[in-house]
Design an enzyme around this catalytic site. Structure first.
Site, PDB file in Angstrom:
ATOM      1  N   MET A  30       0.849  -1.196   0.000  1.00 31.54           N
ATOM      2  CA  MET A  30       0.000   0.000   0.000  1.00 31.54           C
ATOM      3  C   MET A  30       0.887   1.250   0.000  1.00 31.54           C
ATOM      4  O   MET A  30       0.414   2.353   0.295  1.00 31.54           O
ATOM      5  CB  MET A  30      -0.933  -0.003   1.213  1.00 31.54           C
ATOM      6  CG  MET A  30      -1.904  -1.183   1.176  1.00 31.54           C
ATOM      7  SD  MET A  30      -3.454  -0.876   2.010  1.00 31.54           S
ATOM      8  CE  MET A  30      -2.889  -0.564   3.661  1.00 31.54           C
ATOM      9  N   GLY A  31       2.179   1.069  -0.311  1.00 29.55           N
ATOM     10  CA  GLY A  31       3.068   2.227  -0.402  1.00 29.55           C
ATOM     11  C   GLY A  31       3.563   2.700   0.945  1.00 29.55           C
ATOM     12  O   GLY A  31       3.509   1.971   1.936  1.00 29.55           O
ATOM     13  N   GLY A  36      11.255  -2.748   5.664  1.00 27.18           N
ATOM     14  CA  GLY A  36      10.559  -4.037   5.673  1.00 27.18           C
ATOM     15  C   GLY A  36      10.037  -4.383   4.283  1.00 27.18           C
ATOM     16  O   GLY A  36      10.171  -5.519   3.818  1.00 27.18           O
ATOM     17  N   HIS A  37       9.454  -3.393   3.593  1.00 31.17           N
ATOM     18  CA  HIS A  37       8.968  -3.652   2.226  1.00 31.17           C
ATOM     19  C   HIS A  37      10.140  -3.974   1.297  1.00 31.17           C
ATOM     20  O   HIS A  37      10.042  -4.850   0.436  1.00 31.17           O
ATOM     21  CB  HIS A  37       8.260  -2.420   1.656  1.00 31.17           C
ATOM     22  CG  HIS A  37       6.987  -2.048   2.345  1.00 31.17           C
ATOM     23  ND1 HIS A  37       6.865  -0.949   3.154  1.00 31.17           N
ATOM     24  CD2 HIS A  37       5.767  -2.634   2.320  1.00 31.17           C
ATOM     25  CE1 HIS A  37       5.630  -0.862   3.595  1.00 31.17           C
ATOM     26  NE2 HIS A  37       4.943  -1.870   3.115  1.00 31.17           N
ATOM     27  N   GLY A 149       4.896  -9.908   4.272  1.00 31.44           N
ATOM     28  CA  GLY A 149       5.588  -9.819   5.552  1.00 31.44           C
ATOM     29  C   GLY A 149       4.879 -10.631   6.630  1.00 31.44           C
ATOM     30  O   GLY A 149       3.653 -10.700   6.667  1.00 31.44           O
ATOM     31  N   ASP A 152       2.147  -9.132   9.369  1.00 29.85           N
ATOM     32  CA  ASP A 152       0.700  -9.325   9.193  1.00 29.85           C
ATOM     33  C   ASP A 152       0.444 -10.826   9.146  1.00 29.85           C
ATOM     34  O   ASP A 152       0.091 -11.376   8.098  1.00 29.85           O
ATOM     35  CB  ASP A 152       0.248  -8.640   7.910  1.00 29.85           C
ATOM     36  CG  ASP A 152       0.467  -7.138   7.984  1.00 29.85           C
ATOM     37  OD1 ASP A 152      -0.208  -6.484   8.788  1.00 29.85           O
ATOM     38  OD2 ASP A 152       1.346  -6.627   7.271  1.00 29.85           O
ATOM     39  N   GLN A 155      -3.010 -12.049   8.054  1.00 30.44           N
ATOM     40  CA  GLN A 155      -3.173 -11.819   6.616  1.00 30.44           C
ATOM     41  C   GLN A 155      -2.454 -12.914   5.819  1.00 30.44           C
ATOM     42  O   GLN A 155      -3.003 -13.472   4.866  1.00 30.44           O
ATOM     43  CB  GLN A 155      -2.596 -10.435   6.273  1.00 30.44           C
ATOM     44  CG  GLN A 155      -2.424 -10.187   4.794  1.00 30.44           C
ATOM     45  CD  GLN A 155      -2.031  -8.744   4.493  1.00 30.44           C
ATOM     46  OE1 GLN A 155      -2.856  -7.852   4.559  1.00 30.44           O
ATOM     47  NE2 GLN A 155      -0.780  -8.493   4.144  1.00 30.44           N
ATOM     48  N   SER A 187       6.446  -0.512  10.344  1.00 34.82           N
ATOM     49  CA  SER A 187       5.093  -0.406   9.797  1.00 34.82           C
ATOM     50  C   SER A 187       4.896   1.005   9.265  1.00 34.82           C
ATOM     51  O   SER A 187       5.422   1.975   9.832  1.00 34.82           O
ATOM     52  CB  SER A 187       4.071  -0.668  10.918  1.00 34.82           C
ATOM     53  OG  SER A 187       2.804  -0.187  10.530  1.00 34.82           O
ATOM     54  N   ARG A 189       2.367   2.590   9.581  1.00 38.94           N
ATOM     55  CA  ARG A 189       1.570   3.338  10.560  1.00 38.94           C
ATOM     56  C   ARG A 189       2.405   3.869  11.728  1.00 38.94           C
ATOM     57  O   ARG A 189       1.900   4.675  12.515  1.00 38.94           O
ATOM     58  CB  ARG A 189       0.417   2.475  11.076  1.00 38.94           C
ATOM     59  CG  ARG A 189      -0.651   2.222  10.010  1.00 38.94           C
ATOM     60  CD  ARG A 189      -1.900   1.584  10.581  1.00 38.94           C
ATOM     61  NE  ARG A 189      -3.006   1.630   9.636  1.00 38.94           N
ATOM     62  CZ  ARG A 189      -3.363   0.628   8.818  1.00 38.94           C
ATOM     63  NH1 ARG A 189      -2.687  -0.510   8.830  1.00 38.94           N
ATOM     64  NH2 ARG A 189      -4.380   0.761   7.985  1.00 38.94           N
TER      65      ARG A 189
HETATM   66  O1  PAF Z   1      -0.216  -5.748   3.662  1.00 35.33           O
HETATM   67  C1  PAF Z   1      -0.613  -4.833   2.919  1.00 35.33           C
HETATM   68  O2  PAF Z   1       0.074  -3.833   2.691  1.00 35.33           O
HETATM   69  C2  PAF Z   1      -1.988  -4.938   2.274  1.00 35.33           C
HETATM   70  O3  PAF Z   1      -2.891  -5.536   3.130  1.00 35.33           O
HETATM   71  C3  PAF Z   1      -1.956  -5.634   0.916  1.00 35.33           C
HETATM   72  C4  PAF Z   1      -1.533  -7.080   1.037  1.00 35.33           C
HETATM   73  C5  PAF Z   1      -1.024  -4.906  -0.032  1.00 35.33           C
HETATM   74  C6  PAF Z   1      -3.365  -5.626   0.300  1.00 35.33           C
HETATM   75  O4  PAF Z   1      -3.830  -4.330   0.114  1.00 35.33           O
END
Ligand code: PAF
Length: 280
Positions: A30-31, A36-37, A149, A152, A155, A187, A189
């Site tokens: 989500m940018g 981490g990304h 990651g 989450d 998820q 994160s 956030r």
């Molecule tokens: O983990 C995230 O950033 C979001 O939940 C994802 C997997 C990109 C879906 O919008």
């Protein structure tokens, strides 16, 4: 790195990347990228010949009153970071591109049960939003592998289940959480935290590690441990959604001593909801 915003351009670019049997790894985001990304992109590079990333702040996974509007949009900086990290293609769609009939009327993908517990109980509809957008992105990119990651954790568990249930030929790779020096899980956030909250935030990781240590040392009174974890967070000024000791496999409560366990927590500091987990 090439950036595309339309579906036809994405499909054509992916087709070009796939020539000569090349394997594609996908990193949806989500940018507002952090280290981490970028570690996910690095992991994706090891897993395939070409890496596709996406940036899309998905409105379907935010509930009413959540932070969809204020979620940081930093696309230019993110694109530069992705290029530097070795991504080959960035998909940067607009909301109308992915929800042409509006998000409220779109077909949804739901993983029942797993999507209604823990964060799903605290954020009704959140995981339907996640699985729907990830299924759509998987259909568009058709990757061989996708990297997510472990921060989450729920998820990740849901997405593994989704590809199994829907027979998607995609390997899901979970990558370990990147942490700040004081243990706070990275994160997007974290940027919402003020200085005082930021100083207290690593307490989640410290508490999870302490509970994991106690289980390791032989404690199996999980209900009491969860209560103790919650009390630690509450005493530090968090508003705790849950501290839960669950089976790694399906996030159900532990049934036997042989179960592989993960401890998950979600708690608010002011207006920021933090999540973290620790494998035992
Ligand atoms: O983990 C995230 O950033 C979001 O939940 C994802 C997997 C990109 C879906 O919008």
């Amino acid at each position: 790195m090439r950036t595309v915003i339309s579906i036809p351009d994405l499909r054509a670019a992916v087709r070009a990347l796939k020539t000569h049997g090349k394997r594609i790894a996908f990193v949806p985001t989500m940018g507002n990228l952090h280290a981490g990304h970028l570690a996910l992109v690095e992991r994706a590079r090891q897993a395939a010949d070409a890496v596709v990333a996406s940036i899309f702040v998905n409105p379907l996974q935010f509930g009413a009153g959540e932070d969809f509007e204020r979620y940081p949009r930093t696309e230019a900086r993110d694109a530069a970071l992705l290029a530097e990290a070795g991504a080959d293609l960035l998909f940067l769609p607009a909301i109308d591109t992915l929800y042409p009939h509006g998000k409220d009327d779109c077909t949804r993908v739901e993983v029942p049960a797993l999507g209604d517990i823990l964060c799903g109980a605290a954020r009704p509809g959140h995981f339907v939003g996640v699985t729907t957008i990830v299924a759509k992105l998987f259909n568009l990119v058709q990757p061989d592998v996708a990297v997510f990651g472990e921060k989450d954790f729920q998820q990740l568990t849901l997405l593994r289940r989704m590809v199994l249930d829907l027979d998607m030929p995609i390997e899901i790779i979970g990558h370990p959480t990147r942490r700040e020096d004081d243990g706070l899980a990275m994160s997007s956030r974290n940027g919402y935290l003020d200085a005082d909250e930021r100083a207290r935030a690593p307490m989640i990781h410290a508490m999870l590690k302490s509970l994991a240590g106690q289980i390791h040392a032989g404690r199996d009174d999980f209900g009491a441990l969860e209560e103790e974890g919650r009390a630690v967070l509450d005493a530090a000024g968090f508003r705790t959604d849950y501290v839960a000791i669950r089976r790694v496999e399906d996030l159900a409560p532990p049934q036997s001593k042989q179960d592989e366990l993960v401890i998950l927590a979600a708690a608010w500091l002011g207006r920021t909801r933090l999540i973290d987990n620790q494998r035992v």
